[in-house]
Structure formats: C-alpha cells, structure tokens
Design a protein around this motif. Structure first.
Motif, PDB file in Angstrom:
ATOM      1  N   LYS A  11       0.852  -1.206   0.000  1.00  0.00           N
ATOM      2  CA  LYS A  11       0.000   0.000   0.000  1.00  0.00           C
ATOM      3  C   LYS A  11       0.888   1.258   0.000  1.00  0.00           C
ATOM      4  N   ASN A  64      -0.951  -0.574  -9.074  1.00  0.00           N
ATOM      5  CA  ASN A  64      -1.935   0.033  -9.970  1.00  0.00           C
ATOM      6  C   ASN A  64      -1.207   0.368 -11.263  1.00  0.00           C
ATOM      7  N   GLU A  96      -9.515  -0.399  -2.121  1.00  0.00           N
ATOM      8  CA  GLU A  96      -9.156   0.961  -1.706  1.00  0.00           C
ATOM      9  C   GLU A  96      -9.118   1.892  -2.913  1.00  0.00           C
ATOM     10  N   ARG A  97      -8.712   1.380  -4.044  1.00  0.00           N
ATOM     11  CA  ARG A  97      -8.714   2.206  -5.259  1.00  0.00           C
ATOM     12  C   ARG A  97     -10.153   2.409  -5.750  1.00  0.00           C
ATOM     13  N   ARG A  98     -10.978   1.401  -5.577  1.00  0.00           N
ATOM     14  CA  ARG A  98     -12.380   1.559  -5.992  1.00  0.00           C
ATOM     15  C   ARG A  98     -13.051   2.600  -5.095  1.00  0.00           C
ATOM     16  N   PHE A 101     -10.469   6.255  -5.184  1.00  0.00           N
ATOM     17  CA  PHE A 101      -9.927   6.830  -6.424  1.00  0.00           C
ATOM     18  C   PHE A 101     -10.785   6.544  -7.645  1.00  0.00           C
ATOM     19  N   GLU A 103     -12.051   3.974  -9.044  1.00  0.00           N
ATOM     20  CA  GLU A 103     -11.851   2.803  -9.921  1.00  0.00           C
ATOM     21  C   GLU A 103     -13.211   2.136 -10.151  1.00  0.00           C
TER      22      GLU A 103
END
Ligand code: PEP
Length: 248
Positions: A11, A64, A96-98, A101, A103
């Motif tokens: 992370k 990513n 966490e990206r979804r 950020f 995603e």
C-alpha cells in the motif's frame, strides 16, 4: 496442481530506503520456489526493490497502472513503464482504489487488458462490503465483478490472471473471513470462471484470499480447495510475512 501465490501489498508504506531495508530483512526468508512470492510496492520503491531482490525468486509487482498506452494523464504510470523496469505483476481494482480513487469495473477491465498486452500478470481484486454480505448478495456481487473485469478477455489470457478475493470488511480490520466463508466465495469465483472459460481453464487459474491474513490463519485458509494463496496487506510489512510464505 496450482502453485500457491503469496503476494504482499505494501500500500502507501515504505520510503525507498525503508523498502530496501524491508527487502533485506525478508528476502532470504521468503526466497523459495515452492510458492510464488511477490512484493507489490509503491511506484517509487520499484527500482530499489527490484535491485534489492536481484538474484532471488521473488517477483515484483506494482499496485496500480493506467489503461492508456501513454499521454496526457498527469501522475499516472503505464504498463510499458512497468514492463521495461522488470515488474512482473500489477494489482488491479483493489477495493481501496475503488473506494477512494474512482476505480470502476470498466476501468479495471481496461487496465486488465492493457496489463496482459504488456505481459504483466494482473492480480484482479474483488470482494463485498459488510452490508452486501449481510444482505446476502456476496456471491452475486463478486460474480458480477469477475464478469466485468474479465469481459472480452480470451481463455489464453485469462489463464495468466490471478484473482484476489478480498472481503472489504476483512481488509485491515483484523477480522478474517473464516476459511469456510473464504472457500465458499472462492469456489463461486471458480464456478463463474468455469462458465466463462470452461473447466480446464478455470482449474488452472489462481484465486487468492485477502483480508487480515496472518501467520496464524494462513495455513488453514491456504488449505482450502479453491484458495491458492493470499494477498497480504499489513502483515507483508513485517517479518511475519515469512511465516505466511512458509505457511505449512
Ligand atoms: C490488502 O491490502 O489487500 C489486505 C488484504 O490488507 P490486510 O492484509 O492488511 O487486511
């Protein structure tokens, strides 16, 4: 027989100096050919980590990448950049990206295709929230995520993909899914892969469990029929990661 794969997801942790030190702490302890071991690290740590792990069997992954070839995407990193550096894996669609950020299933699909084009192995993440689990829609939700992420990808490419089932309520919370809960969803993922690609392909694809994996629960989780290893967050930053890799 599928080979187990244990990947650390660092992370947003470890400066380049700290990254080198962590590699030096762990590398001899996790340098094995029995299990595929991957360190997925922040972009700025890729060079020092690749250098520190030279001569070992440990692969390096990013956390990513962007779906475009190149261009006006300030702050982004392309598949070509990762490939040229010697990176082998890339985590895509982490929750966490979804969540933070933007995603989407669509961008995860675009990124998965692009990663495959560059010969990178995507670790495609899926998983339900606690509310979805309580509403009894976990399987439906995860099936949909897999279908979207792999849409338009043929069987030859699908075989290379690693799926990470990570119930969101178990990530970083210390709350692990029971081995039975994790197995149930991983079996459902293999079922949807069977429907998409046939049994022979689905049997070859590796499905990890992620969500508070630690030295104590790894052996039981990884012994389940459809769990082929783990995606490990917090514990990948500690010596404990070595015990997870040597879970038997
Ligand atoms: C993760 O980051 O993918 C993860 C599973 O984290 P943790 O092991 O800390 O729950």
């Amino acid at each position: 027989m599928r080979k187990k794969i244990v990947a650390g997801n660092w992370k947003m942790n470890q400066t380049p100096q700290e990254a080198k030190a962590l590699c030096n702490l762990l590398k001899d302890k996790v340098n094995t050919t029995e299990v595929d071991v991957v360190f997925c690290v922040p972009f700025v740590d890729l060079y020092p980590v690749l250098e520190a792990l030279q001569g070992t069997n440990i692969a390096v992954g990013a956390e990513n990448m962007h779906f475009a070839e190149s261009g006006a995407y300030t702050g982004e990193i392309s598949g070509a950049m990762l490939k040229e550096m010697g990176v082998q894996y890339v985590i895509l669609g982490h929750s966490e990206r979804r969540e933070y950020f933007g995603e989407t299933n669509e961008s995860v699909n675009q990124k998965t295709k692009k990663a495959l084009e560059y010969g990178l192995i995507p670790i495609v993440c899926c998983g339900e929230t606690l509310a979805q689990r309580e509403a009894n829609i976990t399987i439906e939700w995860v099936r949909m995520q897999i279908k979207c992420a792999l849409a338009g990808i043929d069987a030859e490419d699908a075989k290379k993909i690693v799926i990470a089932y990570e119930p969101i309520w178990a990530i970083g919370t210390g709350k692990t899914a029971t081995s039975a809960q994790a197995q149930e969803v991983c079996a459902a993922i293999r079922q949807v892969l069977t429907e998409m690609y046939g049994q022979a392909v689905a049997e070859q694809m590796r499905i990890q469990y992620g969500g508070s994996v630690n030295a104590k629960n790894a052996a039981e989780l990884f012994a389940m029929a459809d769990i082929d290893g783990g995606l490990v967050g917090g514990a990948s930053l500690k010596e404990e990661f070595a015990d997870i890799v040597q879970y038997k």
